[in-house]
Design an enzyme around this catalytic site. Structure first.
Site, PDB file in Angstrom:
ATOM      1  N   TRP A 101       0.834  -1.218   0.000  1.00 47.18           N
ATOM      2  CA  TRP A 101       0.000   0.000   0.000  1.00 47.18           C
ATOM      3  C   TRP A 101       0.858   1.254   0.000  1.00 47.18           C
ATOM      4  O   TRP A 101       0.545   2.234  -0.670  1.00 47.18           O
ATOM      5  CB  TRP A 101      -0.969  -0.004   1.182  1.00 47.18           C
ATOM      6  CG  TRP A 101      -1.959  -1.123   1.107  1.00 47.18           C
ATOM      7  CD1 TRP A 101      -2.107  -2.145   1.999  1.00 47.18           C
ATOM      8  CD2 TRP A 101      -2.929  -1.362   0.070  1.00 47.18           C
ATOM      9  NE1 TRP A 101      -3.108  -2.993   1.584  1.00 47.18           N
ATOM     10  CE2 TRP A 101      -3.626  -2.538   0.414  1.00 47.18           C
ATOM     11  CE3 TRP A 101      -3.267  -0.687  -1.111  1.00 47.18           C
ATOM     12  CZ2 TRP A 101      -4.652  -3.063  -0.385  1.00 47.18           C
ATOM     13  CZ3 TRP A 101      -4.289  -1.214  -1.908  1.00 47.18           C
ATOM     14  CH2 TRP A 101      -4.954  -2.381  -1.537  1.00 47.18           C
ATOM     15  N   ASP A 171      -1.314   6.570   6.451  1.00 42.72           N
ATOM     16  CA  ASP A 171      -2.426   5.688   6.096  1.00 42.72           C
ATOM     17  C   ASP A 171      -2.589   4.726   7.272  1.00 42.72           C
ATOM     18  O   ASP A 171      -1.706   3.919   7.554  1.00 42.72           O
ATOM     19  CB  ASP A 171      -2.062   4.927   4.812  1.00 42.72           C
ATOM     20  CG  ASP A 171      -3.088   3.856   4.427  1.00 42.72           C
ATOM     21  OD1 ASP A 171      -4.063   3.648   5.171  1.00 42.72           O
ATOM     22  OD2 ASP A 171      -2.885   3.231   3.363  1.00 42.72           O
ATOM     23  N   LYS A 195     -11.570  -1.901   7.041  1.00 41.40           N
ATOM     24  CA  LYS A 195     -10.718  -2.819   7.774  1.00 41.40           C
ATOM     25  C   LYS A 195     -11.162  -2.907   9.235  1.00 41.40           C
ATOM     26  O   LYS A 195     -11.354  -3.977   9.760  1.00 41.40           O
ATOM     27  CB  LYS A 195      -9.249  -2.384   7.702  1.00 41.40           C
ATOM     28  CG  LYS A 195      -8.735  -2.130   6.284  1.00 41.40           C
ATOM     29  CD  LYS A 195      -8.668  -3.388   5.431  1.00 41.40           C
ATOM     30  CE  LYS A 195      -8.611  -3.112   3.936  1.00 41.40           C
ATOM     31  NZ  LYS A 195      -7.411  -2.491   3.431  1.00 41.40           N
TER      32      LYS A 195
HETATM   33  C1  LIG Z   1      -6.973  -1.943   2.156  1.00 41.73           C
HETATM   34  C2  LIG Z   1      -5.965  -0.891   2.266  1.00 41.73           C
HETATM   35  C3  LIG Z   1      -5.871   0.142   1.313  1.00 41.73           C
HETATM   36  C4  LIG Z   1      -6.754   0.213   0.096  1.00 41.73           C
HETATM   37  O1  LIG Z   1      -8.044   0.524   0.433  1.00 41.73           O
HETATM   38  P1  LIG Z   1      -9.165   0.742  -0.682  1.00 41.73           P
HETATM   39  O2  LIG Z   1     -10.280   1.296   0.148  1.00 41.73           O
HETATM   40  O3  LIG Z   1      -9.469  -0.583  -1.279  1.00 41.73           O
HETATM   41  O4  LIG Z   1      -8.664   1.711  -1.666  1.00 41.73           O
HETATM   42  C5  LIG Z   1      -4.922   1.106   1.518  1.00 41.73           C
HETATM   43  N1  LIG Z   1      -4.101   1.084   2.576  1.00 41.73           N
HETATM   44  C6  LIG Z   1      -4.150   0.102   3.494  1.00 41.73           C
HETATM   45  C7  LIG Z   1      -3.208   0.124   4.653  1.00 41.73           C
HETATM   46  C8  LIG Z   1      -5.083  -0.912   3.369  1.00 41.73           C
HETATM   47  O5  LIG Z   1      -5.131  -1.888   4.292  1.00 41.73           O
END
Ligand SMILES: *Cc1c(COP(=O)(O)O)cnc(C)c1O
Length: 359
Positions: A101, A171, A195
């Protein structure tokens, strides 16, 4: 069939209480004769849902008043572009690459300027967090970017990088609301909620106010400008109403269950149970350097692909869903987010112990 123990990395398990409450309110939300899905986002009823959600996340995280809380759409992945478009004023930014990511965010930023990878753990399949105490931070970097919990690889920063005074953007998709944070350590915290917080379709961005300006890269679309959403209380256009409503319920569930301090204790207890088992097992082993282990995502392997596959298959038959590891790591991964009860991890460890004895 009843509910399974769902170890999915995302979309992931939500508190059963929240789902039940939402089910009860599905046809008639609090006497208004319609579902939240069907009501105008401009109605006082929905405005109230929005206001309470914001107030509750502010309280849970202790978000200072000079930070905006935005409820956005487009997944965490859209933020990979919005961040440089809004903040790359000098067209320079530093990225720390600790997984897929972070790498995607870094790649996206390269479209807009000079995105430097100032550290990486790719040499060992992202199984650790690099030393971030003295990195070559670019003097003209607009920000330093991290992915704080690496969902696929199961690592987490235990200490934030020394950014040498630069703004830190994180993030936190897969560790959102899993433990207390000091919001002021960051210029921006954001995450897709699917998540650990709610249904896919909502992204929450917490951004220091002084960063939200009209001074964005030329050509940045209105919808991708943070100021658009900040100036309109996240209602410039129709927000993901139902998703926000569920997030709001999860915030109330978190508050009722002791907030983020209690959540951290619970999460540590759950993770310890699984890691302690992995550390003494002759068959299974964790794939991550011990000091960098995530409380949320626990990858493990047997070292034998066929045995891994057999384990996933037998686990599924026994009611443990989504234990297959990410295709880039192989093996297994148990995601044990806030809503995974202790009993779920206990049952998994018991199942693993029996599987180990049998094979
Ligand atoms: C799942 C995830 C993403 C991507 O998320 P989307 O909503 O599918 O764009 C980005 N960063 C992390 C850390 C993730 O776990």
């Amino acid at each position: 069939m009843g509910r399974v123990y769902n170890f999915s990395a995302g979309p992931a398990v939500l508190p059963e209480e929240v789902l039940k409450e939402a089910a009860e309110e599905m046809l008639d939300y609090r006497g208004c004769g319609m579902s939240v899905m069907e009501m105008s986002h401009r109605s006082p009823m929905f405005q109230n849902i929005m206001d309470e959600a914001e107030a509750d996340i502010r309280e849970l995280m202790g978000i200072p008043s000079n930070y905006k809380v935005l409820f956005l759409q487009g997944g965490a992945s859209t933020q990979f572009a919005m961040i440089p478009m809004n903040f790359m004023k000098n067209r320079v930014a530093d990225y720390i690459i600790t997984g897929a990511w972070a790498k995607k965010a870094w790649k996206e930023a390269q479209k807009f300027g000079q995105a430097n990878a100032i550290a990486s753990s790719e040499d060992k399949t992202f199984s650790y967090i690099p030393d971030c105490s003295d990195l070559p931070i670019s003097p003209d970097a607009d920000y330093v970017y991290i992915c704080e919990n690496n969902t696929i690889y199961g690592t987490k920063y235990k200490k934030l990088p020394n950014t040498k005074g630069k703004d830190l953007i994180a993030d936190v998709s897969s560790c959102f609301l899993s433990e207390p944070v000091n919001v002021e350590d960051y210029a921006m915290i954001y995450g897709g909620v699917q998540k650990n917080v709610g249904p896919a379709g909502v992204v929450i961005a917490i951004i220091r106010e002084d960063l939200i300006t009209e001074d964005v890269l030329p050509g940045t679309p209105t919808m991708l400008t943070y100021k658009t959403h900040a100036d309109n209380g996240s209602m410039f256009n129709t927000p993901p109403c139902y998703g926000i409503y569920i997030c709001g319920k999860v915030f109330k569930w978190l508050k009722k269950n002791g907030g983020l301090t209690a959540m951290k204790e619970r999460n540590e207890k759950k993770a310890a149970l699984l890691y302690n088992y992995l550390d003494q097992s002759q068959m299974f082993k964790g794939t991550v350097r011990k000091e960098d282990r995530s409380l949320m995502n626990v990858p493990f392997v047997t070292g034998d692909k066929e045995l891994d596959a057999l384990f996933v298959k037998e686990a599924k038959a026994a009611g443990f869903e989504n234990l297959k590891g990410h295709r880039s790591v192989g093996g297994m991964r148990a995601s044990i987010y806030n809503a995974m009860p202790y009993e779920g991890v206990e049952a998994l460890v018991k199942f693993m112990t029996e599987f180990e004895a049998k094979h």
